[in-house]
Design an enzyme around this catalytic site. Structure first.
Site, PDB file in Angstrom:
ATOM      1  N   GLY A   1       2.435   1.795  -5.258  1.00 45.68           N
ATOM      2  CA  GLY A   1       3.321   2.377  -6.032  1.00 45.68           C
ATOM      3  C   GLY A   1       4.237   1.173  -7.109  1.00 45.68           C
TER       4      GLY A   1
ATOM      5  N   LYS B   1      16.227  -1.523   4.610  1.00 40.55           N
ATOM      6  CA  LYS B   1      16.603  -0.187   5.329  1.00 40.55           C
ATOM      7  C   LYS B   1      17.865  -0.351   5.778  1.00 40.55           C
ATOM      8  CE  LYS B   1      12.487   0.526   3.550  1.00 40.55           C
ATOM      9  NZ  LYS B   1      12.095   1.010   2.458  1.00 40.55           N
TER      10      LYS B   1
ATOM     11  N   ALA C   1       0.688  -1.366  -0.017  1.00 41.85           N
ATOM     12  CA  ALA C   1      -0.053   0.100  -0.001  1.00 41.85           C
ATOM     13  C   ALA C   1       0.746   1.169  -0.110  1.00 41.85           C
ATOM     14  CB  ALA C   1      -0.890   0.009   1.311  1.00 41.85           C
ATOM     15  N   PRO C   2       0.324   2.180  -0.927  1.00 43.07           N
ATOM     16  CA  PRO C   2      -0.755   2.470  -1.581  1.00 43.07           C
ATOM     17  C   PRO C   2      -0.631   1.817  -2.767  1.00 43.07           C
ATOM     18  CG  PRO C   2       0.319   4.586  -1.546  1.00 43.07           C
ATOM     19  CD  PRO C   2       1.155   3.596  -0.906  1.00 43.07           C
TER      20      PRO C   2
ATOM     21  N   ASP D   1       8.812  -4.003  -0.183  1.00 41.37           N
ATOM     22  CA  ASP D   1       9.407  -2.408   0.292  1.00 41.37           C
ATOM     23  C   ASP D   1       8.812  -1.927   1.655  1.00 41.37           C
ATOM     24  OD1 ASP D   1      10.236   0.000  -0.029  1.00 41.37           O
ATOM     25  OD2 ASP D   1       8.394   0.838  -0.959  1.00 41.37           O
TER      26      ASP D   1
ATOM     27  N   ASP E   1      -1.180  -6.300   2.421  1.00 43.45           N
ATOM     28  CA  ASP E   1      -0.919  -4.934   3.196  1.00 43.45           C
ATOM     29  C   ASP E   1      -2.309  -4.798   3.833  1.00 43.45           C
ATOM     30  OD1 ASP E   1      -0.078  -2.142   4.337  1.00 43.45           O
ATOM     31  OD2 ASP E   1       1.418  -2.348   2.778  1.00 43.45           O
TER      32      ASP E   1
HETATM   33  C1  LIG Z   1       6.758   2.137   2.066  1.00 43.51           C
HETATM   34  S1  LIG Z   1       5.424   1.497   2.328  1.00 43.51           S
HETATM   35  C2  LIG Z   1       5.399   0.667   0.594  1.00 43.51           C
HETATM   36  C3  LIG Z   1       5.085   1.464  -0.267  1.00 43.51           C
HETATM   37  C4  LIG Z   1       4.706   0.925  -1.592  1.00 43.51           C
HETATM   38  N1  LIG Z   1       5.839  -0.039  -2.125  1.00 43.51           N
HETATM   39  C5  LIG Z   1       4.308   1.841  -2.620  1.00 43.51           C
HETATM   40  O1  LIG Z   1       5.043   1.932  -3.614  1.00 43.51           O
HETATM   41  O2  LIG Z   1       3.339   2.659  -2.749  1.00 43.51           O
HETATM   42  C6  LIG Z   1       5.663  -0.005   3.499  1.00 43.51           C
HETATM   43  C7  LIG Z   1       4.307  -0.604   3.643  1.00 43.51           C
HETATM   44  O3  LIG Z   1       4.554  -1.864   4.132  1.00 43.51           O
HETATM   45  C8  LIG Z   1       3.593  -2.300   4.925  1.00 43.51           C
HETATM   46  N2  LIG Z   1       3.933  -3.054   6.118  1.00 43.51           N
HETATM   47  C9  LIG Z   1       4.666  -2.865   6.885  1.00 43.51           C
HETATM   48  N3  LIG Z   1       4.779  -4.169   7.671  1.00 43.51           N
HETATM   49  C10 LIG Z   1       3.974  -5.008   7.132  1.00 43.51           C
HETATM   50  C11 LIG Z   1       3.580  -6.330   7.538  1.00 43.51           C
HETATM   51  N4  LIG Z   1       4.221  -7.010   8.405  1.00 43.51           N
HETATM   52  N5  LIG Z   1       2.711  -7.146   6.696  1.00 43.51           N
HETATM   53  C12 LIG Z   1       2.131  -6.458   5.282  1.00 43.51           C
HETATM   54  N6  LIG Z   1       2.597  -4.981   5.279  1.00 43.51           N
HETATM   55  C13 LIG Z   1       3.418  -4.464   5.932  1.00 43.51           C
HETATM   56  C14 LIG Z   1       2.886  -0.834   5.441  1.00 43.51           C
HETATM   57  O4  LIG Z   1       1.560  -1.124   6.112  1.00 43.51           O
HETATM   58  C15 LIG Z   1       3.279   0.118   4.411  1.00 43.51           C
HETATM   59  O5  LIG Z   1       1.989   0.125   3.810  1.00 43.51           O
END
Ligand SMILES: C[S@@+](CC[C@H](N)C(=O)[O-])C[C@H]1O[C@@H](n2cnc3c(N)ncnc32)[C@H](O)[C@@H]1O
Length: 355
Positions: free
Chosen positions: A222, A303, A219-220, A274, A238
């Site tokens: 990209g 990261k 999410a969201p 990501d 997500d």
């Molecule tokens: C940096 S954002 C991702 C952005 C995405 N790649 C984009 O291009 O829009 C990181 C995402 O990882 C999700 N997230 C973090 N830990 C998670 C988990 N254990 N399971 C599922 N989603 C997770 C968060 O909810 C967040 O939406």
């Protein structure tokens, strides 16, 4: 042409990481010397002990192996105080001595605020330099690009970047435009990763319409957007909301689940990830997917801590390699600190493409 030094560019603030990488890799390639790096300059210099140490590194080490270097050049000359009334003549004199000439002329500067202010100067100098160097330029068989790297209006590094062993973009990264319909700026990370990490010849086969992909932490959307643009079917995992327009494509299944416990019903072609998570945790998760055959290719972000990022990578990546080896997979890892990355690196894992 003997070159004792090379200069490597990087994101400003990552000089000590690149310096640590240069130190280790030069030793691995049997090239001895020392590294000079100053914080926030956007570049690092390697000075070899042998008069041709620069050539040795440029020829022995595949450029694509660098993690923190964006571009490199073998240094022919360095002018800390060039006469600003005539910057062309000294360059033309030195460059004219190279009998094979150059494929083209590149002018660049560090990726710092001061560096960017030099773009007007490099544009202004481009024409007179091309005129003065006309006999040496546009030699289609030359292995070199002539590369002028300005660190101020009067400090110039003159060198060469190998055509076949350097980044194909002068500043070391492709210029990408933010697509208006993509749900987040992160989309550019995945687009750059494909361009930087997948070999050109492999791209059409590796990334094909109707392949299946999983996007962990989607999410969201990209990254999912990039996959959808290429015609892939995506499972987006997500708890957060996905962009409604992206969901309307009909190519995305949104699963509100924990990425660490999600399992695909059947293997997919691509796994992308990501998530903002501890890098060791992400690396373990990726190793599990690859070694169990749940995906063929993976692209993921790690990261990194604010300091000693090179050392942190040396601790994390061997776990992934070990898991792949134990599973009998001949996968290769390509790792890069991308222009669109921040405190992170992006990793591609794929069946060995150099075999
Ligand atoms: C940096 S954002 C991702 C952005 C995405 N790649 C984009 O291009 O829009 C990181 C995402 O990882 C999700 N997230 C973090 N830990 C998670 C988990 N254990 N399971 C599922 N989603 C997770 C968060 O909810 C967040 O939406």
């Amino acid at each position: 042409m003997d070159m004792q030094r090379i200069l490597l560019t990087c994101r400003a603030g990552f000089e000590s990481d690149l310096a640590a990488e240069v130190q280790q890799r030069s030793l691995e390639h049997g090239v001895h010397g020392f590294v000079r790096a100053r914080p926030d300059t956007g570049f690092v210099e390697f000075q070899g002990h042998d008069s041709d140490a620069g050539n040795q590194l440029l020829t022995r080490m595949p450029f694509s192996d660098w993690v923190f270097a964006r571009q490199w050049l073998g240094v022919m000359a360095h002018w800390p105080q060039l006469d600003t009334r005539d910057r062309v003549t000294p360059v033309a004199r030195l460059a004219g001595a190279e009998p094979r000439g150059f494929r083209e002329l590149w002018l660049s500067f560090p990726d710092t605020n001061e560096g960017k202010s030099l773009s007007r100067l490099t544009r202004k100098l481009s024409r007179p330099l091309r005129q003065a160097l006309a006999p040496q330029l546009q030699r289609p068989t030359s292995p070199w690009r002539l590369h002028l790297f300005f660190t101020s209006g009067s400090e110039l590094w003159l060198g060469v970047t190998p055509v076949a062993n350097g980044a194909p973009w002068v500043l070391g990264y492709p210029r990408l435009r933010m697509p208006t319909s993509a749900p987040s700026r992160s989309t550019l990370k995945l687009e750059e990763a494909w361009l930087q990490l997948i070999p050109d010849a492999g791209r059409p086969e590796w990334l094909q319409p109707f392949q299946r992909a999983v996007d962990l932490g989607a999410a969201p959307g990209g990254w999912t957007w990039q996959l959808v643009q290429r015609g892939l079917q995506v499972i987006a995992v997500d708890n957060g909301p996905m962009d409604p327009a992206l969901m309307a494509s009909g190519q995305v299944e949104h699963r509100r689940e924990d990425a660490f416990t999600f399992r695909p019903r059947r293997p997919v072609d691509w796994l992308v990830c990501d998530m903002v998570e501890k890098p060791a945790r992400v690396a373990d998760l990726m190793a599990r997917w690859l070694s169990r055959g749940w995906c063929r290719y993976a692209i993921f972000n790690l990261k990194l801590p604010m300091k000693r990022r090179w050392q942190a990578l040396q601790e994390i990546l061997p776990h992934v390699r070990q898991a792949l080896d134990s599973a009998g997979l001949n996968h290769r890892l390509a790792v890069k600190q991308l222009y669109h990355d921040r405190e992170e690196v992006t990793v591609l894992a794929a069946p060995d493409w150099r075999c």
